[in-house]
Design a protein around this motif. Structure first.
Motif, PDB file in Angstrom:
ATOM      1  N   ASN A 238      34.317  46.413  39.683  1.00 33.38           N
ATOM      2  CA  ASN A 238      34.010  45.907  38.353  1.00 33.38           C
ATOM      3  C   ASN A 238      34.633  44.529  38.167  1.00 33.38           C
ATOM      4  N   LEU A 239      33.795  43.503  38.157  1.00 30.30           N
ATOM      5  CA  LEU A 239      34.287  42.132  38.076  1.00 30.30           C
ATOM      6  C   LEU A 239      34.897  41.819  36.720  1.00 30.30           C
ATOM      7  N   SER A 240      34.444  42.483  35.684  1.00 31.13           N
ATOM      8  CA  SER A 240      35.037  42.271  34.363  1.00 31.13           C
ATOM      9  C   SER A 240      36.458  42.822  34.309  1.00 31.13           C
ATOM     10  N   VAL A 241      36.687  43.966  34.946  1.00 33.46           N
ATOM     11  CA  VAL A 241      38.021  44.547  35.012  1.00 33.46           C
ATOM     12  C   VAL A 241      38.963  43.623  35.777  1.00 33.46           C
ATOM     13  N   VAL A 242      38.496  43.085  36.894  1.00 30.60           N
ATOM     14  CA  VAL A 242      39.308  42.195  37.714  1.00 30.60           C
ATOM     15  C   VAL A 242      39.670  40.930  36.941  1.00 30.60           C
ATOM     16  N   GLN A 243      38.710  40.408  36.188  1.00 32.63           N
ATOM     17  CA  GLN A 243      38.967  39.205  35.392  1.00 32.63           C
ATOM     18  C   GLN A 243      40.055  39.454  34.354  1.00 32.63           C
ATOM     19  N   TYR A 244      40.057  40.625  33.785  1.00 32.10           N
ATOM     20  CA  TYR A 244      41.051  40.978  32.759  1.00 32.10           C
ATOM     21  C   TYR A 244      42.426  41.227  33.363  1.00 32.10           C
ATOM     22  N   PHE A 245      42.474  41.823  34.553  1.00 36.82           N
ATOM     23  CA  PHE A 245      43.715  42.395  35.059  1.00 36.82           C
ATOM     24  C   PHE A 245      44.437  41.535  36.095  1.00 36.82           C
ATOM     25  N   CYS A 246      43.716  40.696  36.833  1.00 35.59           N
ATOM     26  CA  CYS A 246      44.293  40.029  38.010  1.00 35.59           C
ATOM     27  C   CYS A 246      44.585  38.553  37.764  1.00 35.59           C
ATOM     28  N   GLU A 247      45.600  38.065  38.483  1.00 39.16           N
ATOM     29  CA  GLU A 247      45.983  36.662  38.402  1.00 39.16           C
ATOM     30  C   GLU A 247      45.248  35.814  39.436  1.00 39.16           C
ATOM     31  N   ARG A 248      45.128  36.336  40.644  1.00 42.04           N
ATOM     32  CA  ARG A 248      44.336  35.678  41.688  1.00 42.04           C
ATOM     33  C   ARG A 248      43.348  36.677  42.263  1.00 42.04           C
ATOM     34  N   ILE A 249      42.281  36.151  42.832  1.00 41.53           N
ATOM     35  CA  ILE A 249      41.220  37.020  43.348  1.00 41.53           C
ATOM     36  C   ILE A 249      40.796  36.545  44.729  1.00 41.53           C
ATOM     37  N   GLY A 250      40.598  37.517  45.627  1.00 43.12           N
ATOM     38  CA  GLY A 250      39.998  37.252  46.916  1.00 43.12           C
ATOM     39  C   GLY A 250      38.638  37.927  46.983  1.00 43.12           C
ATOM     40  N   VAL A 251      37.646  37.207  47.456  1.00 45.57           N
ATOM     41  CA  VAL A 251      36.286  37.737  47.584  1.00 45.57           C
ATOM     42  C   VAL A 251      36.033  38.054  49.053  1.00 45.57           C
ATOM     43  N   MET A 252      35.598  39.279  49.323  1.00 44.47           N
ATOM     44  CA  MET A 252      35.412  39.745  50.694  1.00 44.47           C
ATOM     45  C   MET A 252      33.945  40.018  50.967  1.00 44.47           C
ATOM     46  N   TYR A 253      33.498  39.630  52.152  1.00 43.68           N
ATOM     47  CA  TYR A 253      32.113  39.888  52.552  1.00 43.68           C
ATOM     48  C   TYR A 253      32.093  40.238  54.033  1.00 43.68           C
ATOM     49  N   LEU A 254      31.629  41.422  54.340  1.00 40.31           N
ATOM     50  CA  LEU A 254      31.421  41.864  55.721  1.00 40.31           C
ATOM     51  C   LEU A 254      32.677  41.680  56.573  1.00 40.31           C
ATOM     52  N   GLY A 255      33.817  42.125  56.031  1.00 39.57           N
ATOM     53  CA  GLY A 255      35.061  42.092  56.785  1.00 39.57           C
ATOM     54  C   GLY A 255      35.820  40.790  56.738  1.00 39.57           C
ATOM     55  N   LYS A 256      35.279  39.780  56.055  1.00 41.85           N
ATOM     56  CA  LYS A 256      35.910  38.465  55.987  1.00 41.85           C
ATOM     57  C   LYS A 256      36.263  38.102  54.553  1.00 41.85           C
ATOM     58  N   ILE A 257      37.355  37.352  54.367  1.00 46.04           N
ATOM     59  CA  ILE A 257      37.671  36.745  53.079  1.00 46.04           C
ATOM     60  C   ILE A 257      36.901  35.440  52.997  1.00 46.04           C
ATOM     61  N   VAL A 258      36.058  35.287  51.969  1.00 47.02           N
ATOM     62  CA  VAL A 258      35.239  34.080  51.866  1.00 47.02           C
ATOM     63  C   VAL A 258      35.710  33.136  50.770  1.00 47.02           C
ATOM     64  N   GLU A 259      36.528  33.638  49.829  1.00 45.25           N
ATOM     65  CA  GLU A 259      37.043  32.749  48.786  1.00 45.25           C
ATOM     66  C   GLU A 259      38.292  33.363  48.166  1.00 45.25           C
ATOM     67  N   VAL A 260      39.263  32.502  47.852  1.00 50.13           N
ATOM     68  CA  VAL A 260      40.485  32.895  47.155  1.00 50.13           C
ATOM     69  C   VAL A 260      40.787  31.837  46.109  1.00 50.13           C
ATOM     70  N   ALA A 261      41.052  32.280  44.878  1.00 48.61           N
ATOM     71  CA  ALA A 261      41.364  31.330  43.808  1.00 48.61           C
ATOM     72  C   ALA A 261      42.026  32.055  42.656  1.00 48.61           C
ATOM     73  N   ALA A 262      42.658  31.282  41.783  1.00 45.70           N
ATOM     74  CA  ALA A 262      43.152  31.843  40.528  1.00 45.70           C
ATOM     75  C   ALA A 262      41.966  32.377  39.734  1.00 45.70           C
ATOM     76  N   THR A 263      42.199  33.425  38.962  1.00 46.27           N
ATOM     77  CA  THR A 263      41.102  34.115  38.280  1.00 46.27           C
ATOM     78  C   THR A 263      40.285  33.179  37.397  1.00 46.27           C
ATOM     79  N   ASP A 264      40.947  32.400  36.548  1.00 43.64           N
ATOM     80  CA  ASP A 264      40.201  31.520  35.651  1.00 43.64           C
ATOM     81  C   ASP A 264      39.424  30.463  36.419  1.00 43.64           C
ATOM     82  N   VAL A 265      39.973  29.991  37.538  1.00 44.10           N
ATOM     83  CA  VAL A 265      39.280  28.989  38.356  1.00 44.10           C
ATOM     84  C   VAL A 265      38.059  29.595  39.029  1.00 44.10           C
ATOM     85  N   LEU A 266      38.216  30.788  39.595  1.00 43.95           N
ATOM     86  CA  LEU A 266      37.096  31.421  40.303  1.00 43.95           C
ATOM     87  C   LEU A 266      35.938  31.714  39.359  1.00 43.95           C
TER      88      LEU A 266
END
Length: 374
Positions: A238-266
């Motif tokens: 749930n991306l809305s939950v993550v936006q509310y709860f997390c400070e930084r976020i990593g996006v994963m696709y097929l076993g790889k991290i494809v993006e990492v950023a602060a929540t508001d920036v992402l």
């Protein structure tokens, strides 16, 4: 040293001199599951569940990990905790190599790293009372110094943590079937915290709960983080939950991290085409707003046979827009820093602009619209 290794080394040095030191770091972490076949049941391939993931989690933060089902989020969390044996790479906790620990050293490390499971029903033994479920870890980790092997001390600690998660002490003699889903998840949280950990993997802890209960559990986790100085790896869909709860976020696709950023920036300026498509799927709770969604073409490739180059190139709307450049299918993009700690694994991340996204969405036939309200 690889690009990821050098970048992580630089970030570690910077974090060490700053206010938030690195608590947990993975470097080129891999977890492959063997595929067995043939008459003799020999290995004929591998499922690349987690493939060369380098990541840092700072002390006291809540780091969110998102992605489609099957992308390797849960396996990544379980490999960190050594619930799954890593195929390669390293995991360090305060500079200590977690994967190299054995015996008493590993036992001590397990006190510092705990997990909250997704399923509040399946994660609790129906044949055991709550006091034994929460106290099982205390019994296993008990010694003369902490006295956890004594029933009276163990029961006192179980009661303390039941109260910490909003339950009554006398619930300790009840069985799991006597509780609701939200209460069971609170019991799971109490079990994770009873050993006094510093780092907790929250494996989709609210996805099986009603929406009204989800907010209660999230607020509880937030309060407990402040009270016990915890660090979370928060795995979620749930991306809305993550936006509310997390400070930084990593996006994963097929076993790889494809993006990492602060929540508001992402959420404001995603720089990877996959992140853009994920965020466009979030419904807007305003009937006056018309939204256009980027719908990805095709299915997620098999993790047993991932594409060459960028793993997202077979579904990438940006690659199609740029005329299918060859490097997308031949050269794997490094996870590189764009600005201010914003990392993205895309050859053409700088060309992911608001205008490009709008034009790509406008050319698609599937468009989500909301009814105008006067």
């Amino acid at each position: 040293m690889t690009d990821a290794s050098s970048r992580l080394a630089e970030t570690s040095a910077a974090a060490a001199t700053g206010a938030r030191p690195v608590l947990l770091e993975t470097l080129n972490l891999k977890k492959y599951f063997p595929i067995m076949g043939g008459l003799l049941r020999h290995q004929v391939g591998s499922v690349y569940a987690v493939d060369d993931v380098s990541l840092q989690i700072y002390k006291g933060e809540t780091f969110g990990l998102v992605g489609e089902s099957g992308c390797g989020k849960t396996t990544f969390g379980r490999t960190i905790l050594r619930l799954e044996k890593a195929t390669g790479g390293s995991v360090s906790m305060d500079g200590q190599d977690v994967l190299a620990l054995h015996g008493d050293a590993l036992k001590r490390m397990r006190r510092r790293m705990q997990v909250i499971f997704q399923d509040p029903y399946g994660s609790l033994n129906p044949r055991m009372p709550i006091s034994d479920i929460i106290g099982e870890g205390l019994l296993a980790q008990g010694d003369k110094a902490n006295g956890w092997r004594k029933r009276s001390i163990r029961d006192q600690r179980v009661g303390d943590y039941l109260e910490a998660v909003g339950l009554r002490r006398d619930y300790s003699r009840r069985y799991p079937h006597e509780f609701s889903g939200g209460q069971r998840q609170r019991i799971g949280i109490a079990r994770a915290l009873a050993l006094g950990p510093e780092f907790v993997v929250c494996d989709e802890p609210v996805s099986a709960l009603d929406v009204s209960i989800q907010s209660q559990i999230l607020n509880l986790l937030s309060d407990l983080r402040a009270e016990f100085n915890l660090t979370y790896l928060f795995i979620a869909h749930n991306l809305s939950v993550v936006q509310y709860f997390c400070e930084r976020i990593g996006v994963m696709y097929l076993g790889k991290i494809v993006e990492v950023a602060a929540t508001d920036v992402l959420y404001a300026t995603p720089q990877h085409p996959y992140s853009v498509a994920l965020l466009s799927a979030i419904p807007v709770p305003d009937p006056r707003v018309r939204t256009k969604r980027l719908v990805l073409k095709g299915d997620v490739p098999s993790p047993a046979n991932p594409p060459s180059g960028c793993r997202f190139h077979t579904r990438c709307w940006l690659r199609e827009r740029l005329g299918n450049p060859a490097e997308c299918s031949t050269t794997e993009p490094p996870l590189r820093e764009l600005a201010g700690g914003h990392l993205a694994a895309c050859h053409f991340a700088e060309q992911v602009t608001a205008q490009a996204v709008q034009e790509a969405a406008a050319t698609q036939s599937v468009i989500e619209t909301a009814v105008d309200v006067d």
